[in-house]
Write an enzyme that holds these catalytic residues in place. Structure first.
Site, PDB file in Angstrom:
ATOM      1  N   ASP A  97     -40.706  17.241 -35.889  1.00  0.00           N
ATOM      2  CA  ASP A  97     -41.379  17.812 -34.715  1.00  0.00           C
ATOM      3  C   ASP A  97     -42.894  17.808 -34.948  1.00  0.00           C
ATOM      4  O   ASP A  97     -43.365  17.470 -36.030  1.00  0.00           O
ATOM      5  CB  ASP A  97     -40.854  19.240 -34.436  1.00  0.00           C
ATOM      6  CG  ASP A  97     -41.184  20.222 -35.566  1.00  0.00           C
ATOM      7  OD1 ASP A  97     -42.377  20.358 -35.909  1.00  0.00           O
ATOM      8  OD2 ASP A  97     -40.253  20.844 -36.120  1.00  0.00           O
ATOM      9  N   HIS A 112     -40.525  12.226 -43.232  1.00  0.00           N
ATOM     10  CA  HIS A 112     -39.294  11.761 -42.580  1.00  0.00           C
ATOM     11  C   HIS A 112     -39.547  11.210 -41.178  1.00  0.00           C
ATOM     12  O   HIS A 112     -38.610  11.055 -40.397  1.00  0.00           O
ATOM     13  CB  HIS A 112     -38.256  12.892 -42.531  1.00  0.00           C
ATOM     14  CG  HIS A 112     -37.676  13.215 -43.886  1.00  0.00           C
ATOM     15  ND1 HIS A 112     -36.972  14.371 -44.141  1.00  0.00           N
ATOM     16  CD2 HIS A 112     -37.701  12.516 -45.053  1.00  0.00           C
ATOM     17  CE1 HIS A 112     -36.583  14.366 -45.418  1.00  0.00           C
ATOM     18  NE2 HIS A 112     -37.020  13.269 -45.993  1.00  0.00           N
TER      19      HIS A 112
HETATM   20  P1  OAD Z   1     -31.941  22.560 -43.994  1.00  0.00           P
HETATM   21  O1  OAD Z   1     -31.284  22.800 -42.678  1.00  0.00           O
HETATM   22  O2  OAD Z   1     -31.138  21.909 -45.061  1.00  0.00           O
HETATM   23  O3  OAD Z   1     -32.476  23.935 -44.584  1.00  0.00           O
HETATM   24  C1  OAD Z   1     -33.235  24.828 -43.805  1.00  0.00           C
HETATM   25  C2  OAD Z   1     -33.666  25.972 -44.671  1.00  0.00           C
HETATM   26  O4  OAD Z   1     -34.483  26.813 -43.878  1.00  0.00           O
HETATM   27  C3  OAD Z   1     -32.547  26.834 -45.237  1.00  0.00           C
HETATM   28  O5  OAD Z   1     -32.696  26.979 -46.623  1.00  0.00           O
HETATM   29  C4  OAD Z   1     -32.725  28.176 -44.533  1.00  0.00           C
HETATM   30  O6  OAD Z   1     -32.452  29.271 -45.397  1.00  0.00           O
HETATM   31  C5  OAD Z   1     -34.200  28.153 -44.205  1.00  0.00           C
HETATM   32  N1  OAD Z   1     -34.597  28.977 -43.053  1.00  0.00           N
HETATM   33  C6  OAD Z   1     -33.883  29.322 -41.955  1.00  0.00           C
HETATM   34  N2  OAD Z   1     -34.623  30.081 -41.113  1.00  0.00           N
HETATM   35  C7  OAD Z   1     -35.848  30.221 -41.703  1.00  0.00           C
HETATM   36  C8  OAD Z   1     -37.057  30.878 -41.332  1.00  0.00           C
HETATM   37  N3  OAD Z   1     -37.171  31.562 -40.187  1.00  0.00           N
HETATM   38  N4  OAD Z   1     -38.104  30.811 -42.192  1.00  0.00           N
HETATM   39  C9  OAD Z   1     -38.003  30.107 -43.343  1.00  0.00           C
HETATM   40  N5  OAD Z   1     -36.899  29.477 -43.738  1.00  0.00           N
HETATM   41  C10 OAD Z   1     -35.829  29.523 -42.930  1.00  0.00           C
HETATM   42  O7  OAD Z   1     -33.298  21.757 -43.685  1.00  0.00           O
HETATM   43  P2  OAD Z   1     -34.234  20.908 -44.659  1.00  0.00           P
HETATM   44  O8  OAD Z   1     -34.154  21.388 -46.063  1.00  0.00           O
HETATM   45  O9  OAD Z   1     -35.554  20.807 -44.017  1.00  0.00           O
HETATM   46  O10 OAD Z   1     -33.772  14.753 -43.009  1.00  0.00           O
HETATM   47  O11 OAD Z   1     -33.524  19.497 -44.571  1.00  0.00           O
HETATM   48  C11 OAD Z   1     -34.085  18.401 -45.239  1.00  0.00           C
HETATM   49  C12 OAD Z   1     -33.762  17.141 -44.513  1.00  0.00           C
HETATM   50  O12 OAD Z   1     -32.348  17.051 -44.284  1.00  0.00           O
HETATM   51  C13 OAD Z   1     -34.337  17.045 -43.114  1.00  0.00           C
HETATM   52  O13 OAD Z   1     -35.679  16.635 -43.078  1.00  0.00           O
HETATM   53  C14 OAD Z   1     -33.451  16.044 -42.468  1.00  0.00           C
HETATM   54  C15 OAD Z   1     -32.114  16.570 -42.934  1.00  0.00           C
HETATM   55  O14 OAD Z   1     -31.071  15.680 -42.968  1.00  0.00           O
HETATM   56  C16 OAD Z   1     -33.691  13.652 -42.252  1.00  0.00           C
HETATM   57  O15 OAD Z   1     -33.303  13.694 -41.096  1.00  0.00           O
HETATM   58  C17 OAD Z   1     -34.108  12.417 -42.943  1.00  0.00           C
END
Ligand code: OAD
Length: 234
Positions: A97, A112
């Site tokens: 985003d 990404h």
């Molecule tokens: P995830 O969905 O795996 O993890 C999201 C994290 O955000 C979790 O650890 C939650 O605890 C945390 N979270 C939730 N609400 C929150 C808030 N209000 N403040 C802070 N943290 C919060 O997402 P990513 O780790 O970003 O890749 O995923 C990595 C990649 O996997 C993405 O970029 C995407 C996905 O597949 C691609 O599409 C290539």
């Protein structure tokens, strides 16, 4: 509080969690995207070869959801940080985003890709701004070279963008902060291990990431609650 001194260089890695309070679903949470969609059917080169219309249907849906979203207090806190640190801040996001930019961050590395850009799947012409949504009943749009226009997204099995710049910023940082990322997707999940031992390593989020042991400090809570008061600039 995390004190940032005049010699510090800060590397920030954000994940889906920072945009959660803006209404964009994460990937692995309770209502996470990967609970409703199979990665290999919508976010891989194989999926694109097999059914590009289905892939566009998925990314069109995500464009719709993201186009209404507004940055939250977490994004704004990081934009203010850039005003204080200038090029001593490196902001790397796994998010596609544009909420960091909407908040005012001007140097965001989207490892990404970017949801509101597309590119040709065949020739090397540059990615272009594109917020269109594509009708799955119609043919996928084509480039002048005959290739198909695809989302400018790093799919599973592809190499993330900007890795050279990211590597040198990691090697030069003294403070590493990961925000709202579950720590399971490589190579981002291993950034903290690369800097650990010579940089302070800080995690911000409501729950433990998979790589939690590599962090020297964790600040539990929502990004929008924690970030506005986390840093002190000296
Ligand atoms: P995830 O969905 O795996 O993890 C999201 C994290 O955000 C979790 O650890 C939650 O605890 C945390 N979270 C939730 N609400 C929150 C808030 N209000 N403040 C802070 N943290 C919060 O997402 P990513 O780790 O970003 O890749 O995923 C990595 C990649 O996997 C993405 O970029 C995407 C996905 O597949 C691609 O599409 C290539």
């Amino acid at each position: 509080m995390v004190a940032i001194g005049p010699a510090d260089r800060v590397f920030i890695l954000t994940g889906a969690g920072i945009s959660a309070e803006s209404g964009i679903p994460t990937f692995r949470g309770v209502n996470g995207l990967w609970r409703s969609y199979r990665i290999e059917e919508v976010a891989s080169p194989h999926a694109w070869r097999r059914d590009p219309r289905l892939v566009w249907e998925f990314y069109s849906m995500r464009r719709c959801a993201a186009s209404a979203a507004k940055p939250n207090r977490g994004h704004h806190a990081l934009a203010r940080m850039e005003e204080s640190l200038h090029d001593r801040l490196f902001l790397c996001t796994q998010n596609v985003d544009n909420l960091h930019e909407q908040a005012g961050s001007s140097r965001v590395v989207h490892m990404h890709g970017e949801l509101f850009k597309s590119r040709c799947d065949r020739c090397n012409s540059a990615p272009f701004e594109d917020s269109a949504t594509y009708d799955p009943q119609r043919a996928v749009p084509r480039c002048g070279c005959g290739g198909q226009i695809r989302p400018h997204i790093c799919w599973f099995g592809e190499v993330p963008y900007g890795l050279d710049r990211i590597a040198s910023a990691l090697d030069g940082c003294t403070v590493f902060v990961a925000i709202g990322t579950s720590g399971v997707v490589e190579p981002a999940a291993s950034f903290v291990a690369r800097v650990r031992g010579r940089a302070r390593t800080i995690y911000v989020g409501p729950e433990e990431p998979a790589n939690t042991l590599a962090f020297s400090e964790c600040h539990w809570g929502k990004a929008g609650d924690v970030l506005p008061n986390l840093f002190r600039f000296e």
